[in-house]
Design a protein around this motif. Structure first.
Motif, mmCIF file in Angstrom:
data_model
loop_
_atom_site.group_PDB
_atom_site.id
_atom_site.type_symbol
_atom_site.label_atom_id
_atom_site.label_comp_id
_atom_site.label_asym_id
_atom_site.label_seq_id
_atom_site.Cartn_x
_atom_site.Cartn_y
_atom_site.Cartn_z
ATOM 1 N N ILE A 1 23.885 4.468 7.706
ATOM 2 C CA ILE A 1 23.512 3.112 7.286
ATOM 3 C C ILE A 1 24.623 2.118 7.626
ATOM 4 N N GLY B 1 15.505 8.536 4.802
ATOM 5 C CA GLY B 1 15.957 8.296 3.432
ATOM 6 C C GLY B 1 15.349 9.259 2.433
ATOM 7 N N LEU C 1 9.476 1.638 12.361
ATOM 8 C CA LEU C 1 10.796 1.597 11.716
ATOM 9 C C LEU C 1 10.708 2.039 10.257
ATOM 10 N N LEU C 2 9.634 1.634 9.573
ATOM 11 C CA LEU C 2 9.448 2.037 8.182
ATOM 12 C C LEU C 2 9.266 3.548 8.074
ATOM 13 N N CYS D 1 12.654 5.154 8.414
ATOM 14 C CA CYS D 1 13.459 4.989 7.189
ATOM 15 C C CYS D 1 12.963 5.901 6.073
#
Length: 336
Positions: A223, A24, A16-17, A20
Motif C-alpha cells: 500500500i 486486502g 481495480l476493486l 483490492c
C-alpha cells in the motif's frame, strides 16, 4: 460495437476493486485464521490471485475492450509476482513451479518488447519534428507500433507521467523564439495548494503504513508503494503544468494544461477570446480545462470544431475551450 466511455471507466474501476478485495480480503483472512487452517486458506488465496483475478480481468476488460491476448499473460505474470511476495513460503514453492512453466513465454515476450523499442523511438523522433509541442508523442508512437488499444494508451500515459514525476527538475521543452508563452498556475495559487496536499499525503502515508503494519508488514509495504506511486504521478502533473505553458505562435495557438490535455489551434480558426463573466455556465460544446474548476478565467471560441487530446480519456471535438491563463488580458490583446 463501440463501448461508451462511461462503461470503460466503470469496468476499469470494477477491475481495480476486484484486485483490492482479493488482496486486502485475502491478507486479512490469512492473518486471522487458526494456524491449523492457514495452509488451506493460503492455497485458496493463491488460487484467487492467479486464477480469479485474471478471469475477472478477461471478463471486465480484455473481452469488452478487445485487448490483445498477450495482455492476459502480462497480468498473470504480475499476479504471480504479487503472490510470491504476499504468501507464506509453502505456497511460494508452488509459484516457483508455475514460473518455470512460463519462463520461455516470458523470455519470448521480453525479446519481442526489446525489438519494438527501437521502432517506437524512431517513430517518436519523427513525430517530435512534426508536432514539437504535443505531450502525447510517446503514446502516438507506441500506438502506431503496438496497436490502438486502451491498455497501450494507458501504459504510455503512465510512462509519460512517471518520467515527469521522477525528473521534475529536468529542462523545459524548447520553445521557438517566435513563440510567446503564458503560464497557467500562478494566479490559481496551484503550487501552494500542491504543497498542502503533498504534506497531507506524506502524513497519511506514515499513519496508514503504521496502522496496516500492525496486521501485515507485506500489505503495508504494498500500500505504501502504491501511495508513493500516486505521489510521483501528482508531482509529474505539477512538473508538466510548469514546463508546458500556453504558447502563441505566428500561425497557431497551443492550448494545454500540462499533460492533462492539449489543443493545437490554427489562429485563423479563432472566432473570439474573452474573459469569463461571473456566472458563466459551459454548454455541451465547451471543454472545461482549467487547472482548478474554480480558477477558469478565459474562453476561446472557434469557427470550426477543435480536437482536444486528453491524457487518460478519448479525444473530444469542441467549439469552445475555457481554461486558466495567467496574464489573460495580455493574451487577449495579442490575439486581437
Amino acid at each position: 460495437m463501440i463501448i461508451p466511455p462511461v462503461s470503460i471507466h466503470r469496468n476499469i474501476w470494477f477491475t481495480l476493486l476486484t484486485a483490492c478485495l482479493i488482496l486486502g480480503g485475502g491478507l486479512f483472512i490469512l492473518h486471522h485464521v487458526p494456524a491449523a487452517k492457514k495452509d488451506m486458506v493460503a492455497t485458496a488465496f493463491l488460487g484467487d490471485i492467479i486464477i480469479t483475478f485474471p478471469v475477472a480481468y478477461y471478463l471486465l476488460l480484455m473481452r469488452p475492450l478487445k485487448l490483445k491476448k498477450r495482455s492476459l499473460f502480462l497480468v498473470t505474470s504480475c499476479c504471480l509476482a504479487v503472490a510470491y511476495f504476499v504468501l507464506p513460503a509453502h505456497q511460494q514453492g508452488y509459484i516457483e513451479r508455475i514460473k518455470k512453466l512460463t519462463m520461455f513465454a516470458e523470455l519470448g515476450l521480453l525479446i519481442y518488447a526489446v525489438s519494438k523499442i527501437k521502432r517506437i523511438n524512431a517513430i517518436y523522433k519523427q513525430l517530435k519534428v512534426a508536432e514539437p509541442y504535443n505531450p502525447y508523442l510517446l503514446r502516438k508512437s507506441m500506438v502506431e507500433i503496438l496497436g490502438d488499444s486502451i491498455g497501450i494508451k494507458l501504459m504510455a500515459s503512465e510512462i509519460g507521467m512517471l518520467k515527469l514525476g521522477l525528473m521534475p527538475f529536468g529542462k523545459k521543452d524548447e520553445i521557438s523564439p517566435a513563440a510567446t508563452s503564458y503560464s497557467i498556475h500562478k494566479d490559481a495559487g496551484y503550487i501552494a495548494l500542491f504543497s498542502i496536499f503533498m504534506f497531507a499525503c506524506f502524513a497519511e502515508l506514515i499513519g496508514l503504513h503504521l496502522l496496516i503494519a500492525h496486521y501485515s508488514n507485506t500489505a503495508a509495504i504494498i500500500i505504501s508503494i502504491l501511495t508513493v506511486y500516486g505521489i510521483v504521478i501528482i508531482v509529474g502533473d505539477l512538473a508538466a503544468i510548469i514546463k508546458k505553458p500556453v504558447l502563441v505562435l505566428p500561425d497557431k495557438l497551443i492550448l494545454r494544461t500540462g499533460i492533462r490535455w492539449v489543443a493545437d489551434v490554427e489562429r485563423g480558426n479563432i472566432l473570439s477570446v474573452e474573459k469569463l463573466r461571473t456566472g458563466f455556465e459551459p454548454d455541451k460544446d465547451t471543454f472545461s480545462g482549467g487547472i482548478l474548476k474554480s480558477s477558469i478565467n478565459i474562453c476561446f471560441t472557434f469557427a470550426l470544431p477543435v480536437s482536444v487530446e486528453r491524457v487518460y480519456s478519448k479525444t473530444v471535438s469542441v467549439t469552445k475551450i475555457v481554461m486558466t491563463v495567467d496574464d489573460a488580458d495580455k493574451l487577449i490583446a495579442e490575439l486581437s
